[in-house]
Design a protein around this motif. Structure first.
Motif, PDB file in Angstrom:
ATOM      1  N   ARG A  48      -1.070  -2.723  -9.829  1.00 42.64           N
ATOM      2  CA  ARG A  48      -1.934  -1.611  -9.431  1.00 42.64           C
ATOM      3  C   ARG A  48      -2.160  -0.649 -10.592  1.00 42.64           C
ATOM      4  O   ARG A  48      -3.160   0.061 -10.648  1.00 42.64           O
TER       5      ARG A  48
ATOM      6  N   ARG B 160      -8.697   0.850  -3.065  1.00 43.15           N
ATOM      7  CA  ARG B 160      -8.363   0.406  -1.701  1.00 43.15           C
ATOM      8  C   ARG B 160      -9.333  -0.650  -1.179  1.00 43.15           C
ATOM      9  O   ARG B 160      -8.973  -1.433  -0.305  1.00 43.15           O
TER      10      ARG B 160
ATOM     11  N   PRO C 126     -10.552  -4.483  -3.804  1.00 44.45           N
ATOM     12  CA  PRO C 126     -10.255  -3.263  -4.560  1.00 44.45           C
ATOM     13  C   PRO C 126     -10.943  -3.259  -5.929  1.00 44.45           C
ATOM     14  O   PRO C 126     -11.124  -4.299  -6.550  1.00 44.45           O
TER      15      PRO C 126
END
Length: 289
Positions: A66, A262, A269
């Motif tokens: 991430r 998200r 994403p």
């Protein structure tokens, strides 16, 4: 209580380290294989860490993928419902620099809403933690804000590279851009006034991913859509204000002006999105009165 085997370690060199078995008060067995934490972990402070969570062999969360570290408060004591869960695993970072844990899913999710639909009672949850720092609440806020800013800047550069590649591969001409990073092509000019952010607009549109996958279309649904312009993604709010009634534009919207990290339903994403938009009317309800 069941006893789960935890290896607390420098995860790169587990086999080379001497193993010393320890047990927590709640019955967790673990081994210290890496270095001990050198920072005080007082109540009110926060662990800043790399976190990887897997359900069996499927990774369901990775802070490194991430691009943003995870954080969790240091707890002076554990509540009963937190014993045997990931919360107790986090607290071991107070005295060890990295942790690997395997916990039955039924215990991992106890005290919460229950097992997610994709995880059954036989699943083993695997947790890998690597301590980055232990910070005060104030320093944690500064650290996470700066980390988020760096992540956003990195994503903007990646989006721009994707957009430029898309334009080149599709031989698009007369592409304009705004300071925010929105790119657009005027396919057909309109007439009259342009809408403001507070206006309601009526449009036809079709949305695509960069690979050409169509994820939504008002034309496929058989009727245009009407919505307040200030209640949609930023790329739409800014872009449609450039249009006049009757105009048709192609928008190339960076992920930061769309659904970000998200995603949304069929949109992955950090997706750059393509929209073909036709502005049909501004404040149509006023004309009906």
């Amino acid at each position: 209580m069941k006893k789960y085997f935890l290896m607390v370690a420098s995860l790169v060199a587990l086999a080379a380290c001497e193993q010393e078995e320890k047990t927590t008060a709640s019955g967790f067995k673990y081994q210290t294989l890496g270095e001990e934490t050198k920072v005080e972990a007082d109540s009110g402070n926060f662990f800043i860490m790399n976190l990887k969570l897997s359900a069996g062999d499927s990774v369901i969360y990775s802070s490194q993928e991430r691009g943003m570290p995870a954080d969790y408060p240091v707890m002076p004591t554990l509540k009963e419902r937190e014993e045997g869960t990931i919360v107790e695993v986090f607290q071991l970072l107070a005295s060890n620099d990295s942790i690997y844990a395997e916990i039955p899913a039924t215990d991992f999710y106890k005290g919460g809403p229950g097992l997610p639909p994709s995880i059954d009672s036989t699943t083993v949850m695997k947790v890998e933690l690597g301590l980055i720092d232990i910070l005060s609440a104030e320093d944690r806020m500064t650290y996470m804000t700066e980390a988020n800013q760096k992540l956003q800047e990195k994503q903007k550069k990646e989006d721009l590279a994707k957009i430029e590649e898309y334009i080149a591969e599709n031989n698009l001409e007369n592409v304009e851009s705004t300071e925010s990073g929105l790119h657009y092509i005027v396919t057909k000019e309109g007439e009259g006034e342009s809408p403001e952010a507070s206006d309601v607009v009526k449009v036809h549109y079709t949305g695509f991913l960069l690979d050409g996958t169509k994820f939504e279309s008002s034309k496929d649904n058989g009727e245009p859509v009407t919505f307040p312009l200030n209640r949609v993604i930023p790329g739409w709010t800014e872009g449609v204000q450039l249009m006049q009634e009757g105009a048709e534009y192609k928008f190339i919207i960076p992920s930061s002006m769309a659904y970000g990290p998200r995603g949304n339903r069929s949109i992955p994403p950090n997706s750059v999105l393509i929209f073909d938009v036709e502005l049909l009317d501004i404040n149509p309800e006023n004309e009906e009165q």
